[in-house]
Design a protein around this motif. Structure first.
Motif, mmCIF file in Angstrom:
data_model
loop_
_atom_site.group_PDB
_atom_site.id
_atom_site.type_symbol
_atom_site.label_atom_id
_atom_site.label_comp_id
_atom_site.label_asym_id
_atom_site.label_seq_id
_atom_site.Cartn_x
_atom_site.Cartn_y
_atom_site.Cartn_z
ATOM 1 N N ALA A 65 -40.029 -13.436 -1.267
ATOM 2 C CA ALA A 65 -41.583 -14.351 -1.770
ATOM 3 C C ALA A 65 -41.527 -14.290 -2.529
ATOM 4 C CB ALA A 65 -42.326 -12.294 -1.075
ATOM 5 N N THR A 84 -41.923 -19.693 1.685
ATOM 6 C CA THR A 84 -41.276 -18.734 1.943
ATOM 7 C C THR A 84 -40.876 -18.006 3.189
ATOM 8 O OG1 THR A 84 -43.667 -17.754 0.000
ATOM 9 C CG2 THR A 84 -42.615 -15.624 2.360
ATOM 10 N N GLN A 136 -44.983 -10.506 -2.844
ATOM 11 C CA GLN A 136 -46.786 -11.291 -3.549
ATOM 12 C C GLN A 136 -47.415 -10.718 -3.869
ATOM 13 O OE1 GLN A 136 -47.909 -12.571 0.599
ATOM 14 N NE2 GLN A 136 -47.033 -14.414 0.934
ATOM 15 N N SER A 174 -48.554 -11.507 -7.598
ATOM 16 C CA SER A 174 -49.863 -12.297 -8.169
ATOM 17 C C SER A 174 -49.918 -11.620 -9.571
ATOM 18 C CB SER A 174 -50.597 -11.630 -7.335
ATOM 19 O OG SER A 174 -50.543 -10.136 -7.267
ATOM 20 N N MET A 192 -43.597 -17.925 -5.059
ATOM 21 C CA MET A 192 -44.216 -17.710 -6.009
ATOM 22 C C MET A 192 -43.835 -18.247 -7.666
ATOM 23 S SD MET A 192 -46.639 -14.098 -4.575
ATOM 24 C CE MET A 192 -48.897 -15.091 -4.752
#
Length: 253
Positions: A178, A197, A247, A251, A182
């Motif tokens: 994941a 993902t 995730q 971020s 990103m």
């Protein structure tokens, strides 16, 4: 008749079947048929995903029992097919015990093994094939390939650092997939983070384990089916927790 040797041979066949990922009914029936072929009319065979117990009674009424504990394992179709073929051959031909025992104990060495590099390539190609099915483009396919390589590298080479705990290993692999999805999307390699993902996580999904669990529950092997179901649920939970953690970490970038 050397009943000790016969029992060891039957227990070893059951162990190899179980280690290859065979269903419980297949393990019990194969061992039972083998003992029947060698003249034992009423053997008792009991198997669960991590243990097999075989018990027979000699003509003078003396009971003999063998138990083999099966370590954590996956699915090896090649080994399963060879075990099935050998069991049918032994039941048909019933060769001498020494010869039959040698054939059974030689089963693991007879299985061709792929090098880690080819296995790693497979981990990369599988997500790359899933990406177009989920609506991804060429860039998503390339990103999925890279994420699959990262997951495969973690599974193959990370055991010495992570240990044998499959829950934490799966969670770490899904978090890595994941997070890398990103980062690749941010770098412009991939376009759709969700597609990349999900494609990478497909190599971790316990689909076969859950299918076998449902099959065993319907066949009446409730304990084994529930055990496999619980293992599949734990694996799915590890995937979900790891992906959420990855995730969340992504971020911040």
């Amino acid at each position: 008749m050397d009943y000790e040797k016969l029992l060891n041979m039957a227990a070893e066949l059951g162990y190899q079947l179980m280690y290859s990922g065979a269903e419980i009914y297949r393990v019990e029936e194969s061992v039972r048929r083998l003992l029947h072929a060698y003249g034992l009319p009423s053997p008792e065979v009991f198997a669960i995903p991590n243990c097999i117990i075989v018990s027979v009674s000699t003509p003078d009424g003396h009971p003999i029992t063998r138990m083999r504990r099966v370590p954590a394992h996956g699915t090896d179709i090649e080994l399963l097919e060879r075990c099935n073929s050998l069991c049918r051959r032994l039941c048909t031909e019933t060769p001498p015990l020494d010869e039959a025992q040698a054939l059974i104990f030689a089963l693991p060495e007879a299985i061709p093994r792929h090098s880690p590099h080819w296995v790693l390539l497979g981990y990369g190609l599988a997500p790359a094939f899933f990406a177009p099915l989920f609506g991804g483009g060429l860039r998503d396919t390339a990103a999925s390939f890279l994420c699959g390589l990262a997951v495969g590298f973690c599974l193959i080479y990370g055991r010495r650092f992570i240990g044998a705990n499959s829950f934490f290993r799966t969670a770490l692999c899904s978090a890595l997939a994941a997070l890398l999805a990103m980062l690749l999307a941010a770098a412009g390699v991939g376009r759709n983070v969700d597609v990349v993902t999900i494609s990478a996580l497909m190599v971790l999904v316990p689909g076969m384990a859950l299918t076998n669990a449902m099959r065993e529950i319907m066949a009446g092997d409730t304990f084994s089916g529930l055990s496999r179901t619980a293992d599949a649920i734990l694996t799915a939970s590890a995937i979900a927790l790891g992906a959420a953690a990855g995730q969340a970490a992504g971020s911040f970038f």
